[in-house]
Design a protein around this motif. Structure first.
Motif, mmCIF file in Angstrom:
data_model
loop_
_atom_site.group_PDB
_atom_site.id
_atom_site.type_symbol
_atom_site.label_atom_id
_atom_site.label_comp_id
_atom_site.label_asym_id
_atom_site.label_seq_id
_atom_site.Cartn_x
_atom_site.Cartn_y
_atom_site.Cartn_z
ATOM 1 N N SER A 10 82.702 31.278 43.013
ATOM 2 C CA SER A 10 81.694 30.622 42.184
ATOM 3 C C SER A 10 80.931 29.588 43.012
ATOM 4 O O SER A 10 81.443 29.081 44.023
ATOM 5 C CB SER A 10 82.359 29.931 40.993
ATOM 6 N N PRO A 11 79.705 29.264 42.635
ATOM 7 C CA PRO A 11 78.913 28.263 43.386
ATOM 8 C C PRO A 11 79.629 26.934 43.565
ATOM 9 O O PRO A 11 79.532 26.302 44.619
ATOM 10 C CB PRO A 11 77.656 28.115 42.517
ATOM 11 N N THR A 12 80.352 26.517 42.543
ATOM 12 C CA THR A 12 81.072 25.239 42.625
ATOM 13 C C THR A 12 82.142 25.279 43.715
ATOM 14 O O THR A 12 82.267 24.352 44.528
ATOM 15 C CB THR A 12 81.736 24.903 41.282
ATOM 16 N N ASN A 13 82.914 26.373 43.723
ATOM 17 C CA ASN A 13 83.978 26.508 44.730
ATOM 18 C C ASN A 13 83.411 26.664 46.133
ATOM 19 O O ASN A 13 83.934 26.090 47.094
ATOM 20 C CB ASN A 13 84.876 27.700 44.398
ATOM 21 N N LEU A 14 82.354 27.454 46.264
ATOM 22 C CA LEU A 14 81.733 27.646 47.580
ATOM 23 C C LEU A 14 81.149 26.333 48.095
ATOM 24 O O LEU A 14 81.222 26.034 49.288
ATOM 25 C CB LEU A 14 80.645 28.714 47.501
ATOM 26 N N SER A 15 80.571 25.552 47.194
ATOM 27 C CA SER A 15 80.032 24.246 47.583
ATOM 28 C C SER A 15 81.145 23.323 48.069
ATOM 29 O O SER A 15 80.976 22.575 49.051
ATOM 30 C CB SER A 15 79.310 23.611 46.392
ATOM 31 N N PHE A 16 82.298 23.400 47.409
ATOM 32 C CA PHE A 16 83.448 22.589 47.815
ATOM 33 C C PHE A 16 83.944 23.008 49.193
ATOM 34 O O PHE A 16 84.274 22.163 50.038
ATOM 35 C CB PHE A 16 84.557 22.732 46.775
ATOM 36 N N LEU A 17 83.982 24.329 49.443
ATOM 37 C CA LEU A 17 84.388 24.834 50.758
ATOM 38 C C LEU A 17 83.400 24.413 51.836
ATOM 39 O O LEU A 17 83.791 24.055 52.952
ATOM 40 C CB LEU A 17 84.508 26.356 50.731
ATOM 41 N N LEU A 18 82.126 24.450 51.520
ATOM 42 C CA LEU A 18 81.102 24.066 52.499
ATOM 43 C C LEU A 18 81.184 22.581 52.851
ATOM 44 O O LEU A 18 80.914 22.198 53.983
ATOM 45 C CB LEU A 18 79.705 24.401 51.960
ATOM 46 N N SER A 19 81.575 21.771 51.876
ATOM 47 C CA SER A 19 81.758 20.341 52.184
ATOM 48 C C SER A 19 82.930 20.162 53.158
ATOM 49 O O SER A 19 82.872 19.323 54.061
ATOM 50 C CB SER A 19 82.003 19.542 50.901
ATOM 51 N N GLN A 167 90.590 16.526 53.835
ATOM 52 C CA GLN A 167 90.049 17.704 53.165
ATOM 53 C C GLN A 167 88.960 18.382 53.995
ATOM 54 O O GLN A 167 87.801 18.454 53.598
ATOM 55 C CB GLN A 167 89.517 17.330 51.784
ATOM 56 N N GLU A 168 89.359 18.851 55.180
ATOM 57 C CA GLU A 168 88.442 19.672 55.968
ATOM 58 C C GLU A 168 88.444 21.087 55.377
ATOM 59 O O GLU A 168 88.895 21.275 54.262
ATOM 60 C CB GLU A 168 88.819 19.644 57.452
ATOM 61 N N LEU A 169 87.961 22.062 56.124
ATOM 62 C CA LEU A 169 87.803 23.409 55.575
ATOM 63 C C LEU A 169 89.106 23.981 55.023
ATOM 64 O O LEU A 169 89.160 24.438 53.880
ATOM 65 C CB LEU A 169 87.231 24.339 56.649
ATOM 66 N N PHE A 170 90.161 23.951 55.826
ATOM 67 C CA PHE A 170 91.437 24.501 55.366
ATOM 68 C C PHE A 170 91.994 23.675 54.214
ATOM 69 O O PHE A 170 92.548 24.226 53.254
ATOM 70 C CB PHE A 170 92.436 24.547 56.518
ATOM 71 N N GLY A 171 91.845 22.354 54.298
ATOM 72 C CA GLY A 171 92.324 21.490 53.223
ATOM 73 C C GLY A 171 91.611 21.770 51.910
ATOM 74 O O GLY A 171 92.233 21.798 50.838
ATOM 75 N N ALA A 172 90.294 22.005 51.988
ATOM 76 C CA ALA A 172 89.527 22.333 50.786
ATOM 77 C C ALA A 172 90.019 23.638 50.173
ATOM 78 O O ALA A 172 90.146 23.761 48.950
ATOM 79 C CB ALA A 172 88.046 22.436 51.131
ATOM 80 N N PHE A 187 94.396 35.475 47.844
ATOM 81 C CA PHE A 187 94.070 36.373 48.946
ATOM 82 C C PHE A 187 92.580 36.285 49.292
ATOM 83 O O PHE A 187 92.209 36.259 50.469
ATOM 84 C CB PHE A 187 94.439 37.805 48.565
ATOM 85 N N THR A 188 91.747 36.221 48.281
ATOM 86 C CA THR A 188 90.299 36.121 48.506
ATOM 87 C C THR A 188 89.949 34.847 49.263
ATOM 88 O O THR A 188 89.130 34.861 50.191
ATOM 89 C CB THR A 188 89.542 36.144 47.158
ATOM 90 N N LEU A 189 90.572 33.754 48.866
ATOM 91 C CA LEU A 189 90.322 32.486 49.559
ATOM 92 C C LEU A 189 90.727 32.563 51.020
ATOM 93 O O LEU A 189 90.002 32.101 51.908
ATOM 94 C CB LEU A 189 91.085 31.353 48.866
ATOM 95 N N TYR A 190 91.882 33.153 51.289
ATOM 96 C CA TYR A 190 92.337 33.295 52.674
ATOM 97 C C TYR A 190 91.358 34.131 53.497
ATOM 98 O O TYR A 190 91.059 33.812 54.644
ATOM 99 C CB TYR A 190 93.727 33.931 52.716
ATOM 100 N N VAL A 192 88.119 34.549 52.906
ATOM 101 C CA VAL A 192 86.876 33.780 53.086
ATOM 102 C C VAL A 192 87.039 32.745 54.200
ATOM 103 O O VAL A 192 86.177 32.620 55.084
ATOM 104 C CB VAL A 192 86.472 33.093 51.758
ATOM 105 N N ILE A 193 88.149 32.020 54.177
ATOM 106 C CA ILE A 193 88.396 30.998 55.198
ATOM 107 C C ILE A 193 88.525 31.626 56.578
ATOM 108 O O ILE A 193 87.969 31.134 57.569
ATOM 109 C CB ILE A 193 89.676 30.201 54.856
ATOM 110 N N ALA A 194 89.246 32.734 56.667
ATOM 111 C CA ALA A 194 89.411 33.424 57.952
ATOM 112 C C ALA A 194 88.065 33.880 58.495
ATOM 113 O O ALA A 194 87.787 33.753 59.701
ATOM 114 C CB ALA A 194 90.346 34.615 57.790
ATOM 115 N N LEU A 195 87.202 34.393 57.621
ATOM 116 C CA LEU A 195 85.876 34.853 58.051
ATOM 117 C C LEU A 195 85.015 33.698 58.541
ATOM 118 O O LEU A 195 84.280 33.830 59.529
ATOM 119 C CB LEU A 195 85.182 35.582 56.896
ATOM 120 N N ILE A 196 85.112 32.564 57.868
ATOM 121 C CA ILE A 196 84.320 31.400 58.284
ATOM 122 C C ILE A 196 84.743 30.934 59.680
ATOM 123 O O ILE A 196 83.900 30.709 60.554
ATOM 124 C CB ILE A 196 84.470 30.246 57.265
#
Length: 220
Positions: A10-19, A167-172, A187-190, A192-196
């Motif tokens: 969701s946009p909210t979660n992706l925004s949190f990951l980007l922060s 709360q860096e990328l992995f922390g987020a 699994f999806t979060l893992y 996404v993080i691995a791809l980033i």
């Protein structure tokens, strides 16, 4: 299953990951700059003729490199009572500068001593020879190892969440996982993080290869 994936992305979660990603890149950039400066100074000190400076740099490099970075993060955070960001920057700079010092020292030692003699014969002092003659040639040789160390810094910032709750990328991503217990969501979060991490580090590695090839063509 699809609903879980869409909720995670969701946009909210992706925004949190980007922060979190922004904090990772911000800290990595500062660590890389400071560590390169300090590492260069340590390498020059260890290669110099001043016995005191050689001993200081040698003890620093060998001691710091042989203690896990995780322990440096934990110790600096507790002993100096710094904020999480400051503790993370300090610990990583201390550790990475020691690793870079050995890489840089190896690069400096790879340059033929005749270069120094030629510079002295032209009226350059030792500092000018180092800056204008030795370092430019050494950088070309040690660039792959330096870039590899930079990539390690970006990946290892993931340690900061587990030790000092930064709360860096992995922390987020860990915080989002706490809100999504479904296996598919986790699994999806893992993924996404691995791809980033992969995209960022692969891009840096490719840029390093591009520079190396460009310099090789320029010298041929």
């Amino acid at each position: 299953m699809l609903t879980d994936i869409l909720n995670v992305l969701s946009p909210t979660n992706l925004s949190f990951l980007l922060s979190g990603l922004g904090l990772t890149l911000y800290m990595s950039a500062i660590i890389i700059v400071l560590s390169t400066i300090l590492g260069t100074i340590l390498a020059v000190m260890r290669n110099g003729k001043n016995l005191l400076f050689r001993w200081i740099s040698s003890i620093y490099i060998e001691f710091v490199r042989n203690v896990p970075n995780l322990l440096w993060i934990f110790t600096i955070f507790l002993v100096f009572q710094l904020k999480s960001t400051q503790a993370g920057l300090t610990a990583f700079t201390v550790f990475t500068s020691a690793a870079l010092a050995e890489i840089i020292r190896g690069g400096l030692n790879s340059i033929d001593t005749g270069q120094t003699e030629a510079g002295l014969s032209q009226g350059f002092n030792h500092f000018q020879i180092l800056i204008y003659i030795i370092l430019p040639q050494a950088i070309r040789k040690m660039l792959p190892s330096i870039i590899s160390q930079f990539v390690t810094v970006i990946k290892d910032t993931s340690l900061l969440y587990s030790v000092i709750a930064l709360q860096e990328l992995f922390g987020a991503s860990q915080i989002l996982m706490g809100r999504n217990f479904e296996t598919t969501a986790v699994f999806t979060l893992y993924v996404v993080i691995a791809l980033i991490y992969f995209v960022i580090n692969f891009a840096i590695s490719q840029f390093s290869r591009y520079l190396s090839k460009k310099w090789e063509k320029a010298m041929s």
